[in-house]
Write an enzyme that holds these catalytic residues in place. Structure first.
Site, mmCIF file in Angstrom:
data_model
loop_
_atom_site.group_PDB
_atom_site.id
_atom_site.type_symbol
_atom_site.label_atom_id
_atom_site.label_comp_id
_atom_site.label_asym_id
_atom_site.label_seq_id
_atom_site.Cartn_x
_atom_site.Cartn_y
_atom_site.Cartn_z
ATOM 1 N N HIS A 245 -42.847 1.129 -36.192
ATOM 2 C CA HIS A 245 -42.593 -0.186 -35.879
ATOM 3 C C HIS A 245 -44.282 -0.787 -35.530
ATOM 4 C CE1 HIS A 245 -38.399 0.163 -35.304
ATOM 5 N NE2 HIS A 245 -38.755 1.163 -34.394
HETATM 6 O O1 RIB Z 1 -38.492 -0.967 -30.825
HETATM 7 C C1 RIB Z 1 -39.777 -0.358 -31.081
HETATM 8 C C2 RIB Z 1 -40.909 -0.501 -30.066
HETATM 9 O O2 RIB Z 1 -40.302 0.130 -28.963
HETATM 10 C C3 RIB Z 1 -42.012 0.298 -30.641
HETATM 11 O O3 RIB Z 1 -43.163 -0.514 -29.768
HETATM 12 C C4 RIB Z 1 -41.927 1.576 -29.855
HETATM 13 O O4 RIB Z 1 -43.205 2.247 -29.861
HETATM 14 C C5 RIB Z 1 -41.141 1.073 -28.801
HETATM 15 O O5 RIB Z 1 -42.030 0.495 -27.643
#
Ligand code: RIB
Ligand code: CA
Length: 327
Positions: A245
Site C-alpha cells: 500500500h
Molecule cells: O491499510 C494499509 C495501511 O495500514 C498501510 O499503511 C499499512 O502499513 C498499515 O499502516
C-alpha cells in the site's frame, strides 16, 4: 528540483519499502520522517524507521516521535503484528545492524508544523500511517493546511470496502477523529487519497518475490525477508498477489500519472462509532448534482474536496517496484 517531503509513518513493512523508494527517487527530497503508532507500538515503529534509515545510509534525516495512540475515540483494533511482525519488519531484525537515526528535539506535530511554516507552499506531506500526528497539527494550528504544497494520504477506500473493519481501511480506522479533521481541512489543493481501490490493484507479483530473493539491490536485500513475512497475511484479500500500500502512495506523490483515474470529489470520514466507523465516505453524486444546479454542489459539513484514487497504472507500479528490487 526535487520536492521537499515529510513522510509520516507507522513503521511497518510496506512503510519500509515506501521510505526506501522515496529516498532513492530523484523527484523527492525527504527532509524528515515523523513516526506514529499504528501497525505496531510507537517505540517499535521508531526502531523500525531507524533500521531502515541506517540500512539505506540516511541517518542524517531527522526523525520525530509522534502520537502513541489516537487523538479521539477510536475502535479497539487487534495489533497488526501478525502482518508486520513485532518489529514492524516481519520479525527479521535479529542479527541485522542496529538502528541509527537523528532524533529530532521536538515531537512530530511540532516538526511538521515548523517545516511547513518555514517554507509555505513548498513542502509536501506523505502520510502512510494513522492520521493522529496530522490531526494534532490541525487542532493546534487551524491555518496550517493552507501552507502545505500537497498532501498524499495512503488510507481509506471509496468502493473497495475495508481491511481493518468491514468498511474501514486501517490507517483511518486507527484514528477516525484525526482522519475526519484531515478530510475536512482547507488544504491548498485537493489532497490525493491513495486507498484500497488502487492498492489492491497495484500489487507485487511472484516475479517481484523472485527478484527480491536474488538480492540484486540493497533495498532487495533489506526488504526480502520482511516482505515474505508480510505476504502471508497481508495478501489475504489480494492473493496470490501481495499489496504494498504505502509504496503505491510514495510513487503517486512523485509521479501523479501512476493514478490516472482520480476525480475530485467531496470526501468525509465516519467517526460516529456505527457499523461504518472509520469509513471514508465519497460523494459520487457531486458532478451530476453540480451539472443539474449549474454550480458547484453545496458540500455537507465535514466533507472536503479530494482527488480520489480509483484506478492505477498497474504496469508502471510493477516496473518501478521491480527497479527498486534491482530489476
Ligand atoms: O491499510 C494499509 C495501511 O495500514 C498501510 O499503511 C499499512 O502499513 C498499515 O499502516
Ligand atoms: Ca503504514
Amino acid at each position: 528540483m526535487p520536492r521537499p517531503v515529510i513522510i509520516d509513518t507507522d513503521g511497518g513493512v510496506d512503510d519500509a519499502a515506501a521510505i526506501w523508494w522515496a529516498l532513492l527517487e530523484p523527484e523527492l527530497d525527504v527532509i524528515a520522517v515523523t513516526v506514529v503508532w499504528g501497525n505496531i507500538a510507537l517505540d517499535a515503529a521508531m526502531t523500525s524507521v531507524g533500521r531502515v534509515l541506517a540500512a539505506a545510509g540516511r541517518t542524517d534525516i531527522p526523525v520525530a516521535r509522534g502520537a502513541a495512540g489516537p487523538i479521539g475515540v477510536a475502535p479497539e483494533l487487534r495489533p497488526a503484528t501478525f502482518i508486520h511482525g513485532e518489529d514492524g519488519l516481519g520479525n527479521t531484525t535479529e542479527g541485522r545492524p542496529a538502528p541509527a537515526m537523528t532524533v529530532a528535539a521536538v515531537p512530530a506535530p511540532a516538526l511538521i508544523r515548523r517545516l511547513c511554516r518555514e517554507r509555505p507552499g513548498e513542502v509536501s506531506l506523505l502520510t502512510i500511517g494513522p492520521l493522529s500526528n496530522l490531526g494534532r497539527v490541525l487542532t493546534d494550528d487551524p491555518g496550517f493546511a493552507a501552507t502545505v504544497r500537497e498532501l498524499v494520504v495512503m488510507g481509506g477506500s471509496a468502493r473497495a470496502g475495508g481491511n481493518a473493519l468491514p468498511a474501514a481501511e486501517a490507517n483511518v480506522a486507527h484514528d477516525p477523529p484525526a482522519a475526519a479533521l484531515v478530510a475536512g481541512a482547507a488544504w491548498a489543493q485537493p489532497p490525493l487519497l491513495v486507498g484500497l481501490d488502487v492498492t489492491r490493484e497495484a500489487t507485487l507479483t511472484d516475479a517481484h518475490f523472485v527478484l527480491l530473493g536474488e538480492h540484486r539491490s540493497a533495498a532487495a536485500e533489506f526488504l526480502d525477508a520482511p516482505l515474505r513475512f508480510y505476504r502471508q497475511f497481508g495478501s489475504v484479500l489480494t492473493a496470490p498477489d501481495c499489496p504494498c500500500h504505502d509504496l503505491v502512495a510514495a510513487m503517486a506523490l512523485a509521479h501523479p500519472a501512476l493514478i490516472p483515474d482520480a476525480p475530485v470529489l467531496p470526501m468525509a470520514v465516519d467517526a460516529a462509532g456505527g457499523p461504518a466507523w472509520g469509513a471514508t465516505v465519497v460523494d459520487f453524486r457531486a458532478p451530476a448534482v453540480a451539472r443539474l444546479r449549474g454550480a458547484e454542489q453545496d458540500r455537507a459539513p465535514g466533507f472536503g474536496p479530494w482527488r480520489i484514487g480509483l484506478g492505477a497504472d498497474v504496469e508502471r507500479f510493477r516496473r518501478q517496484a521491480a527497479a527498486l528490487f534491482g530489476g
